[in-house]
Enzyme design. Structure first.
Site, mmCIF file in Angstrom:
data_model
loop_
_atom_site.group_PDB
_atom_site.id
_atom_site.type_symbol
_atom_site.label_atom_id
_atom_site.label_comp_id
_atom_site.label_asym_id
_atom_site.label_seq_id
_atom_site.Cartn_x
_atom_site.Cartn_y
_atom_site.Cartn_z
ATOM 1 C CG ASP A 420 -1.883 1.127 1.257
ATOM 2 O OD1 ASP A 420 -2.148 1.548 0.792
ATOM 3 O OD2 ASP A 420 -1.659 1.639 2.936
ATOM 4 C CE LYS A 564 -12.776 15.515 3.428
ATOM 5 N NZ LYS A 564 -13.619 15.490 4.790
#
Length: 1102
Positions: A420, A564
């Site tokens: 990741d 958002k």
């Protein structure tokens, strides 16, 4: 305490009811219901429960983590131990040894090894269970407050007296005794704060809120309601439920935000009340603690292969010995009656004679199949894990956490790393850099215009309220001061930094409850303030699939949606009326932020008409009240309202790389490990991070002045990584296919694109980096996943952008089926749990995104930089050490068996041996095992400093060169040589010695075997230190001490095998010493010579 009904139901099935004065429990299978009835009982149900001590009820809060009781300990423990193949194997051979016709060794002695193993294991299990029992007693007797509906007050009782459906009160700094649904809080905000360090290790406080149906209730314990929720499970991060009030007209959803788990500690809030939904062993934390990962190292496949070879050798020797025995008996012909040791005619029932002889030899040769090797491996692996956990080179804020000890060797065979980005190779300590509002960039408040236009207002308001952060008031009395700055807490780093950025720009969230948010707007002069209260109508949280979050609020009778998220998830939902120039400028700013490695989020809003909102909310409420696939249902409904958005701006935050990441990645790539980056960020950001982290350009030279601390990395700027974008290959393929047929299926497009991409990669002379987006990956995984993985394996690195948690897991799953090397997955967040669990070796990073990854990982480290030392040093050490242990065990067991087999040549293949039964049993289990175990813990085929300085040495273990099929057979041939030298030199040396007896000859053989085995450890060990020397000396002293004591005390302890004074007589013979010295030198000479030649010509570590 009210009446309640617990129903884990599966539609409509037959029910099992248990009826008491105060409760009815109905068990079905799927849904879980609690009916709370506040009507008082005639007699206090609580006192009935305490008096009768219903501690064994299935829904009692009494926990029991012990495995045994007084009656079940012996039978259950033996039953569990005989689940192990090794114990069953030895028990069968012991049983066969009791059959008179095939008896090979002393019946009493044959019992000793298995009995000792069973007793030691049983004592260990008993001690552990006693500790669990004492802990259970202490926990069950802790005090709690429970509501008694008869007395209409809270009274004190023990934790074990609580049960599902009870309403309890938890006071500040007290531990929550069970999983409870929050009903009321003394806080005016309808919230409470929890310390969850005991559950997830996180030190930041968590905020929980009351379900909306209890907002206006002063005494929820006097209400009647039904709770429908998930059955007891081990998922501590998710909860789905709904509350139906007694009227039945309204249904209210509840989720993990309303649940307090057992083990949490209440902070700040004076007290709260809640109803128990899961109790005792059904609580989430106890159920989750019982799960354990089941992974096995690749080296175990090699062991199984060689065990099969050894089994075939064992069968061959047994059949050969039985056949030769039968032939020898038949050689007497009709004269067999005059042979004293032949009981009946060998010509009659020859098959029985053959079968009995084969079983007798199997008992004698049983150690050729080293079942006990698995026990030795477990012990060595646990001790290896202990040394890894104590290594100071792997400790920063936390020491390394090791949860799976069965895959130590896999750390030395990692061929691919799936990593990741955020929080794993970056710090996840975000720093606000800039915003783009209405096409203009701002980095601080002073750059804003004096007159705030509506777009800026909506943008900053979105940053302040569209988040999951909460407020901890350290000085609530100063809240009305214009300069008051509250402390923001929360799990999401983006939310915290953007909420603080909005505060710095003059739009400050100063209060937040479950129903409202108060935002303070401060003018540019810092002299005037205006507090506006927003009513929270709905909050749709962020998830890795939607890649956005939104909040719907009401202010001044107007309803607004603020949202958002990632550009790709919002851009397509923008209203066509947005200014085109503003959209173009925002796109340019987004690209500029990405090139600098900044993470960006798009911010938008819309005003919602009341009628549209009410119609939509009915659909949302239905989705929120569903118990099955609630997240998917909410996501589908959310897409209906998150449309026609007005663009307000873009945020930019910097997430710096962790210290040492570029050097670590460069080192790992030099070691031959390929690294694939999987991130939810957009392509440009991922590329910028990859370049900074040395994923794109690899080091061409490594310069060092022989001082590890002065190690520097140089990059050849003339050698560039060739970038291949899958989307570009797909476009080119579409253009070619489009001329032939416009109706080309996705499967054909994907197949042709992968084939073309593979050709392009193979044609490159420079390192190749492949870039794939999440949308393209979704199609690839649907049609041609394995073909894609094979093509991507040719690249030096692969970047996956905008990928979801599911895609990460699927990638790892497919890669496991394609790659021959082991796969390591590393991450720090909940969206990494899938790939961590699926990988051969899952590593979690202690971070700011919770502890779900840590709980799922096989190892947990503080930084990505730890991989460098963990793999190149400890991984390589563990593989070579374990390899030598395995080969040594096979070799010296084979040596022991062949010595016994050679003896059969001179005793008519009768199965008789001159070696005492005690030595037969203890040779492999006591006298020779300790030095090799010491070598398996402390040997170093290469020093740590050199392993880090020359990472290419890792390929020695990556390709398994220390344990191959040829190394097994080389050791087997060496065992043939050593056994032949030991037996035949001894035999011909003593053949004309009339005074030496059978046991003295056998003792001479044992002495030679033990000394050669101990010297063998010195020859194969690459680093001889105090541990190997000390364990070797200790093993010899144990053998010598046992021999002297045993020979001096055992006169008639074993019939027909009295060793009395055998060793004393043998040690006085000079011939014994000369013979053994000659045997030891001759037996070890080939291995010594081979090692010298190998170290001179082919040793890769010279």
């Amino acid at each position: 305490m009210g009446n309640f009904l617990i129903v884990p139901s599966f539609h409509r099935k037959p029910k099992r009811s248990e009826t008491n004065d105060n409760q009815t429990t109905t068990i079905e299978n799927k849904d879980y219901h609690i009916y709370y009835n506040a009507t008082p009982d005639t007699e206090s149900s609580l006192w009935i429960a305490i008096k009768n001590r219903r501690t064994h009820s299935t829904k009692s809060n009494r926990i029991r983590t012990t495995r045994y009781n007084i009656l079940t300990f012996i039978p259950k423990n033996l039953f569990e131990q005989f689940h192990r193949i090794a114990n069953i194997y030895f028990a069968i051979l012991i049983g066969l040894n009791w059959v008179p016709v095939i008896n090979a060794i002393s019946k009493t002695v044959a019992f000793i090894p298995l009995t000792v193993i069973l007793i030691i294991t049983a004592v260990k299990d008993l001690v552990e269970d006693l500790k669990r029992w004492r802990s259970d007693v202490n926990i069950n007797k802790q005090k709690a407050e429970v509501y008694d509906k008869t007395l209409q007050t809270f009274i004190e009782c023990q934790w074990q007296d609580l049960s599902v459906g009870d309403i309890i009160r938890v006071r500040i700094d007290q531990t929550v005794p069970a999983d409870i649904l929050l009903l009321s809080s003394v806080s005016s905000e309808h919230t409470c704060y929890l310390d969850t360090a005991a559950i997830d290790g996180e030190t930041n406080l968590k905020q929980k809120s009351i379900p909306s149906c209890f907002f206006n209730s002063t005494k929820p314990e006097e209400m009647n309601f039904e709770l429908q929720c998930d059955p007891p499970n081990d998922d501590i991060y998710h909860f789905h439920g709904r509350i139906v009030l007694s009227s039945g007209t309204n249904i209210y959803s509840c989720d993990n935000n309303n649940i307090l788990l057992r083990g949490c500690v209440l902070r700040i809030t004076d007290y709260i009340d809640g109803i128990i939904i899961y109790a005792g062993n059904q609580t989430k934390i106890i159920k989750s603690s019982k799960t354990s990962s089941s992974k096995h190292a690749l080296i175990e496949r090699y062991i199984n292969r060689d065990v099969l070879f050894s089994s075939l050798i064992l069968i061959f020797l047994c059949l050969l010995g039985a056949g030769l025995s039968l032939r020898w008996e038949h050689s007497f012909g009709n004269q067999w009656r005059f042979v004293t040791f032949l009981i009946d005619n060998p010509s009659i029932d020859a098959a029985s004679h053959f079968f009995a002889s084969a079983l007798r030899f199997m008992i004698l040769f049983q150690v050729l199949v080293p079942i006990a090797l698995y026990v030795s491996l477990d012990i060595v692996r646990v001790l290896q894990m202990y040394t890894i956990a104590r290594d100071k080179n792997l400790k920063y804020e936390h020491p390394i956490s090791c949860r799976t000890f069965t895959i130590n060797e896999d750390l030395g065979q990692i061929g691919y790393i799936f990593t990741d980005k955020t929080g794993t190779i970056t710090q996840n300590k975000l720093v606000f850099k800039a915003v783009s509002i209405n096409g203009l960039q701002y980095s601080n408040r002073s750059e804003l215009p004096e007159k705030i236009d509506p777009i800026i207002h909506h943008f900053l308001t979105a940053l302040a309220i569209c988040n999951t952060s909460f407020i901890v008031h350290e000085h609530r009395e100063l809240m009305h001061d214009i300069n008051y700055q509250p402390k923001y807490e929360g799990d999401n780093a983006d939310d915290l930094v953007l909420c603080q950025a909005a505060s710095d720009f003059g739009v400050r969230m100063i209060s937040r409850s479950a129903q409202t948010i108060i935002v303070r707007y401060i003018d540019s002069t810092d002299t005037e303030k205006r507090d506006i209260e927003y009513e929270i109508l709905c909050l749709i949280p962020f998830d890795s699939t939607r890649k956005r979050m939104s909040i719907i609020v009401r202010v001044n009778n107007e309803i607004f949606l603020y949202i958002k998220g990632a550009e790709t998830s919002i851009w397509s939902n923008l209203n066509d009326s947005n200014d085109a120039d503003m959209k173009l400028t925002t796109e340019q700013h987004s690209l500029g932020f990405a090139e600098q490695g900044y993470r960006s989020l798009l911010v938008a809003y819309r005003q919602i008409p009341l009628e549209e909102y009410e119609n939509w909310f009915e659909q949302y409420r239905f989705a929120a009240n569903s118990l099955d696939k609630r997240e998917d249902a909410i996501s589908d409904v959310a897409t209906q309202i998150e449309v026609n958005l007005m663009l307000s701006g873009l945020t930019a935050v910097e997430d710096k790389l962790q210290e040492g990441v570029p050097r670590t990645i460069a080192t790992l790539r030099c070691a031959g490990i390929k690294i694939w980056l999987l991130t939810g960020d957009k392509q440009a950001t991922a590329l910028s991070t990859a370049q900074a982290a040395s994923l794109v350009n690899i080091p061409q030279t490594i310069n060092s002045d022989n001082t590890p601390s002065m190690l520097t990395w140089e990059f050849d700027v003339t050698t560039h990584t060739h970038m291949i974008y899958y989307s570009s290959q797909l476009i080119e393929m579409d253009q070619q296919l489009g001329h032939r047929d416009r109706r080309i299926s996705n499967e054909i497009r994907t197949s042709e694109t992968i084939a073309r991409m593979s050709e392009v990669i193979a044609a490159q002379t420079h390192p190749v980096c492949l870039v794939v987006t999440g949308d393209d990956l979704g199609i690839i995984l649907q049609y041609k996943p394995k073909e894609f993985i094979r093509a991507a394996a040719q690249c030096q690195s692969v970047l996956f952008c905008r990928v979801s948690a599911t895609q990460k897991r699927e990638l790892v799953t497919i890669a496991k089926s394609v790659f021959k090397h082991r796969i390591l997955a590393i991450g720090d967040g909940a969206n990494d749990v899938g790939m961590i669990r699926e990988s051969h070796c899952g590593i979690a990073v202690f971070g700011r995104e919770g502890s779900q990854a840590v709980a799922a990982g096989d190892f947990a480290v503080d930084r990505f930089e730890c991989l460098r030392y963990l793999l190149l040093v400890h991984g390589a050490w563990c593989f070579t050490r374990t390899s030598e242990l395995i080969l040594y065990t096979f070799m010296h067991n084979c040596q022991y068996v062949l010595v016994i087999f050679y003896h059969q040549i001179f005793n008519g293949y009768s199965g008789e041996v001159s070696i005492h039964s005690f030595y037969i049993i203890l040779y492999t289990s006591l006298f020779t095992v300790l030095p090799q175990c010491a070598a398996a813990l402390f040997d170093q085929h290469v020093p740590a400093e050199r392993a880090l300085r020359e990472p290419q040495l890792y390929q020695y273990t990556l390709h398994g060169k220390s344990y191959t099929m040829s190394s097994y057979w080389i050791n087997m041939f060496d065992a043939v040589w050593q056994s032949a030298i030991i037996f035949f030199i001894s035999y011909y040396s003593y053949r004309h010695e009339s005074e030496i007896d059978r046991l003295s000859f056998g003792f001479s053989l044992v002495f030679s075997m033990i000394i050669t085995s101990l010297i063998h450890v010195f020859l194969q060990t690459r680093r001889i230190d105090w541990s190997v020397v000390g364990s070797t000396i200790l093993s010899f002293l144990v053998f010598l001490g046992f021999t002297l004591v045993f020979d001096a005390t055992c006169i008639n302890c074993i019939p027909a095998e009295s060793p009395y004074k055998v060793s004393y007589r043998t040690f006085r013979e000079s011939q014994f010493w000369f013979t053994n010295i000659f045997i030891i030198i001759t037996a070890m000479l080939p291995r010594f010579t081979f090692k010298c030649v190998y170290n001179t010509l082919r040793n890769p570590f010279r």
